[in-house]
Design an enzyme around this catalytic site. Structure first.
Site, PDB file in Angstrom:
ATOM      1  N   GLN A   1       2.408  -6.014   5.365  1.00 42.61           N
ATOM      2  CA  GLN A   1       2.535  -5.608   3.988  1.00 42.61           C
ATOM      3  C   GLN A   1       3.950  -5.907   3.522  1.00 42.61           C
ATOM      4  OE1 GLN A   1       1.249  -1.675   3.080  1.00 42.61           O
ATOM      5  NE2 GLN A   1      -0.683  -1.844   4.209  1.00 42.61           N
TER       6      GLN A   1
ATOM      7  N   TYR B   1      -3.714  -9.522  14.032  1.00 44.79           N
ATOM      8  CA  TYR B   1      -3.672 -10.018  15.408  1.00 44.79           C
ATOM      9  C   TYR B   1      -2.413  -9.496  16.087  1.00 44.79           C
ATOM     10  CZ  TYR B   1      -1.048 -13.270  12.479  1.00 44.79           C
ATOM     11  OH  TYR B   1      -0.213 -13.790  11.529  1.00 44.79           O
TER      12      TYR B   1
ATOM     13  N   GLU C   1      -5.660  -9.251   3.420  1.00 42.94           N
ATOM     14  CA  GLU C   1      -4.778  -8.590   4.391  1.00 42.94           C
ATOM     15  C   GLU C   1      -4.726  -9.494   5.603  1.00 42.94           C
ATOM     16  OE1 GLU C   1      -5.511  -4.445   5.322  1.00 42.94           O
ATOM     17  OE2 GLU C   1      -6.180  -4.061   3.274  1.00 42.94           O
TER      18      GLU C   1
ATOM     19  N   ASN D   1     -12.237  -1.553  -0.609  1.00 36.42           N
ATOM     20  CA  ASN D   1     -11.486  -2.156   0.495  1.00 36.42           C
ATOM     21  C   ASN D   1     -12.149  -1.784   1.822  1.00 36.42           C
ATOM     22  OD1 ASN D   1      -8.916  -3.079   2.026  1.00 36.42           O
ATOM     23  ND2 ASN D   1      -9.166  -0.951   2.692  1.00 36.42           N
ATOM     24  N   GLU D   2     -12.347  -2.748   2.677  1.00 40.00           N
ATOM     25  CA  GLU D   2     -12.941  -2.499   4.005  1.00 40.00           C
ATOM     26  C   GLU D   2     -14.061  -1.457   3.893  1.00 40.00           C
ATOM     27  OE1 GLU D   2     -10.015  -1.921   7.135  1.00 40.00           O
ATOM     28  OE2 GLU D   2      -9.210  -3.924   6.834  1.00 40.00           O
TER      29      GLU D   2
ATOM     30  N   GLU E   1       0.835  -1.201   0.000  1.00 37.89           N
ATOM     31  CA  GLU E   1       0.000   0.000   0.000  1.00 37.89           C
ATOM     32  C   GLU E   1       0.874   1.257   0.000  1.00 37.89           C
ATOM     33  OE1 GLU E   1      -2.681   0.075   3.359  1.00 37.89           O
ATOM     34  OE2 GLU E   1      -3.785   1.798   2.576  1.00 37.89           O
TER      35      GLU E   1
HETATM   36  O1  AHR Z   1      -2.699  -2.555   6.286  1.00 38.10           O
HETATM   37  C1  AHR Z   1      -3.043  -1.369   6.948  1.00 38.10           C
HETATM   38  C2  AHR Z   1      -4.531  -1.077   6.873  1.00 38.10           C
HETATM   39  O2  AHR Z   1      -5.248  -2.062   7.577  1.00 38.10           O
HETATM   40  C3  AHR Z   1      -5.169  -1.108   5.516  1.00 38.10           C
HETATM   41  O3  AHR Z   1      -4.989   0.077   4.826  1.00 38.10           O
HETATM   42  C4  AHR Z   1      -6.609  -1.350   5.818  1.00 38.10           C
HETATM   43  O4  AHR Z   1      -7.281  -2.021   4.785  1.00 38.10           O
HETATM   44  C5  AHR Z   1      -6.564  -2.169   7.110  1.00 38.10           C
HETATM   45  O5  AHR Z   1      -7.430  -1.681   8.067  1.00 38.10           O
END
Ligand code: AHR
Length: 491
Positions: free
Chosen positions: A336, A239, A289, A171-172, A25
């Protein structure tokens, strides 16, 4: 003594290479400095993308990279990131308290994927974008014809279509992606999805955003009605337990059930899909993720954290879950890739080092494309741990998974002894095969808190390991907190 049975003839499903995927990201130093240094940088690079991190990802055979977010995706407007770099606008990166230079955009991302030989997975902007903007991005990337948008791509250096297969529709979206209620997101999703497939000259797969709250998934799928609009449902699982490095022994054990919660998340998402899927097609679960997010890596700290052997061992136990559920899990992307959260490599100036998690990926990569086979833990010890909700859990001290290559002549067995102080003597019976030869590697360190850094990049790294074999039985003693990957040639 622990006893395990590997049932080579009990094939569960093919392990898609995509289960060993990545997520990068525009966050902290993940894209900028991690991958992108710019063409004029003294750091060796190819068209602005640093060579050392690309080489590390190539060695892992990284199959897919998800980009540009994360939360960043629902505030990203792709047109800002194309065309001459010196004319691109600077924008705010509202989620990660930074400014976005847009020097790394669609063409740079495709170049990165091609250098690594990974599939691109692009997450579209639903939260602050429009169906027109999303569909235009698909057309810009994937149209093989002669439209204004494909001509613009060619003019910007992309004469051949990018053939991006994976597209996330937000996303989310229950959170930073627009704070939608599940039924509202379903209606919005359908509107976006209507205009996407027709814009691509190559097949595309659409990924809907799900949640680990079961009601959310069910309400979303119910409102969507016809699941023909989607190919996968994505969920996220983060987690933590205690400090990244200074954790207690209790916190070490407690991290396992918190991470392994992902198994229940996957089961719940798969059940919801089964309940509403009348398309006759397989709709997969994507964990796009996942990973450990230590408490000190929060807010505007940049989400940097140390990455110890503990993180790698727990990640390996999560890989075992993915391997076991390869029938429903179609992709997974660790959060990430570089520098932030549970990254596989870190950089500082021109230095780069690999984290213990990188080595876990390296030991597990041999499963990619194989058939997952059943592993039974016949007799293993347990330790008492606590799940995230405080529930006591008897955590088995051995985690394992196994696979058979397409020729049926070679099995890969990955297993760990997660006990902190006691070695584990293991007897592993292979049902349906006899051993010709076995070679193995081990990842461990004296202290489970060991981690790599710029001045000690190799404190934690795999070494070769001996496993005895006779007939169809393997015998070995796993040191405390160790992870082993064995390649077993079969007669
Ligand atoms: O990975 C960090 C963040 O965590 C991402 O941007 C989001 O999708 C998640 O809440």
């Amino acid at each position: 003594m622990a006893k395990l049975t590997v049932r080579l003839e009990d094939k569960l499903a093919t392990i898609s290479p995509m289960l060993y995927g990545h997520f990068a990201e525009h966050l902290g130093r993940c894209i900028y400095e991690g991958f992108w240094v710019g063409e004029d940088s003294p750091i060796p690079n190819t068209r602005g993308i640093r060579n050392d991190t690309v080489a590390a990802m190539r060695k892992l055979r990284a199959p897919v990279i998800r980009w540009p977010g994360g939360c960043f995706a629902d505030d990203y407007h792709w047109r800002d990131g194309i065309g001459p770099r010196d004319a691109r606008p600077r924008r705010m990166n509202i989620w990660w308290h930074a400014e976005e230079s847009n020097q790394f955009g669609t063409h740079e991302f495709i170049d990165l994927c091609r250098q690594i030989d990974a599939a691109p997975y692009i997450c579209l902007n639903v939260g602050s974008g429009t169906p027109e903007e999303a569909a235009a991005w698909v057309e810009y990337c994937n149209c093989a014809g002669n439209t204004e948008r494909s001509a613009l791509r060619a003019c910007n250096g992309g004469s051949d279509p990018f053939s991006v297969r994976f597209w996330g529709v937000g996303n989310e979206n229950w959170g930073c992606g627009g704070h939608f209620a599940p039924d509202d997101y379903a209606r919005e999703y359908r509107r976006f999805a209507t205009y996407l497939r027709g814009r691509s000259s190559s097949p595309i797969e659409l990924i809907a955003c799900g949640h680990t709250t079961p009601d959310w998934n069910r309400k979303f799928l119910e409102t969507l009605g016809n699941l023909h609009w989607m190919d996968h449902l994505s969920i996220h699982r983060y987690y933590n337990c205690g400090h990244a490095v200074e954790f207690t022994d209790t916190e070490y054990y407690n991290l396992y059930p918190r991470a392994l919660q992902v198994e229940a998340d996957i089961a719940e998402a798969a059940t919801a899909i089964r309940l509403y899927n009348r398309t006759g097609r397989r709709i997969g679960v994507i964990v796009d993720e996942w990973g450990v997010w230590h408490p000190e890596a929060r807010g505007d700290s940049g989400l940097y954290q140390r990455n110890t052997l503990r993180d790698a061992l727990v990640a390996a136990a999560v890989f075992d879950v993915f391997n076991r559920h390869a029938d429903v899990v179609t992709m997974a992307n660790i959060a990430q890739t570089l520098n932030v959260l549970q990254c596989v490599a870190q950089t500082e100036g021109d230095k780069m080092w690999l984290t213990p998690t990188y080595h876990a990926f390296d030991l597990y990569k041999e499963h990619m494309g194989n058939d997952s086979v059943r592993v039974e833990l016949d007799e293993v010890g347990t330790v008492e741990a606590r799940a995230g909700d405080g529930r006591p859990v008897q955590q088995p001290t051995v985690s394992a998974s196994a696979s058979l290559d397409p020729t049926g002549r070679e099995a890969i067995l990955t297993l760990q002894n997660l006990h902190l102080t006691e070695p584990c003597e293991c007897g592993i019976r292979l049902k349906g095969g006899k051993v010709e030869k076995v070679t193995a590697k081990i990842l461990t360190a004296r202290d489970v808190r060991a981690n790599n850094g710029p001045d000690a990049p190799n404190k934690v790294r795999p070494k070769s390991f001996g496993i005895a074999a006779k007939g169809s039985v393997l015998r070995t003693t796993l040191p405390p907190h160790s992870l082993v990957s064995a390649r077993v040639k079969l007669l």
